[in-house]
Design an enzyme around this catalytic site. Sequence first.
Site, PDB file in Angstrom:
ATOM      1  N   LYS A 120       0.519  -1.272  -0.024  1.00  0.00           N
ATOM      2  CA  LYS A 120       0.010   0.012  -0.137  1.00  0.00           C
ATOM      3  C   LYS A 120       0.926   1.278  -0.008  1.00  0.00           C
ATOM      4  CE  LYS A 120      -1.770   1.662   3.877  1.00  0.00           C
ATOM      5  NZ  LYS A 120      -2.587   1.834   4.849  1.00  0.00           N
ATOM      6  N   ASP A 138      -6.674   1.305   1.102  1.00  0.00           N
ATOM      7  CA  ASP A 138      -6.635   1.300   2.340  1.00  0.00           C
ATOM      8  C   ASP A 138      -8.076   1.061   2.842  1.00  0.00           C
ATOM      9  OD1 ASP A 138      -8.062   3.765   1.526  1.00  0.00           O
ATOM     10  OD2 ASP A 138      -6.990   5.084   2.935  1.00  0.00           O
TER      11      ASP A 138
END
Length: 229
Positions: A120, A138
Site C-alpha cells: 500500500k 486502504d
Amino acid sequence: MTKDEIAEFFRLLAERTPNPETELDYVNDYTLLVAVVLSAQATDAGVNKATKALFEEVRTPQAMVALGEAKLRHHIRTIGLFNTKAKNVIALSEALIAKHGGAVPADRDALMKLPGVGRKTANVVMNTAFGAETFAVDTHIFRVSNRTGLAPGKDVLAVERKLEKRVPQPYRLGAHHWLILHGRYVCKARRPECWRCVVRHICRYKAKTPPPGTGPAPRASRGHGQAKE
C-alpha cells in the site's frame, strides 16, 4: 457496476474534486515516503502535526540518519506505534543511502524491499511521486469499493486487482485519491452521508441514509457491506 456506470462514477467524483491530492504534507519524494510510512494506523492530520517541525529540519535520508532514532521518536511521539516507525524510518533511510544513492526509487518492488514499506505504501509513493497508475487500497478504498459495487473483493489485494482492471482512462491516475476522499468525507464507515453523495444513484448500497432530521436511518450493515457487482 457496469462499465458505463464506472465511467460515470469517476466522472462525477472528478467533477466534484477536479485536482485530488494526498492530504499528507511533504516537501519532496523522500518526505512523502516517510509521511506515508508514519500514516499507518494514524490519521493524516496527526501525521502532519508530528512532521511539521521534523520536515523543517530533515528532508533527506542523510539528514534523518544524522538526526538519529531517539530524536526522531521525540518528533513523532504523538503517532501510534512511534517506536517501531522510528526504527523503520531510520532503517529505510540507511537503505536508501546504501542501495539507491539517497534517492527514492521509482519502482514498486524496490520500494517494498525497504523496511516498513508494504504494498500500500509503495503504491501511494508510486502514484503521488512518480505518476504511476497504482491503486493503494486502504480501509477507505476497501470500504467504498465493496459498499458501492465498484470493485468488490474479500481482501485488499483482490480489490486492487479489480480496480486495475475496471478503472478507465482518464481517471486511473486520480482514482486512488478520489476514492480515499470519498470514503473519508462522504462514504463514512459508521454512517455514510448518502444524502449528499454525488454517485448515490449509481451506488449499490441498499441501506442509504436520509438527511439528518428526516426520520430514522436504515440500519447500516456491519463491516464494509459488500455489494453485488
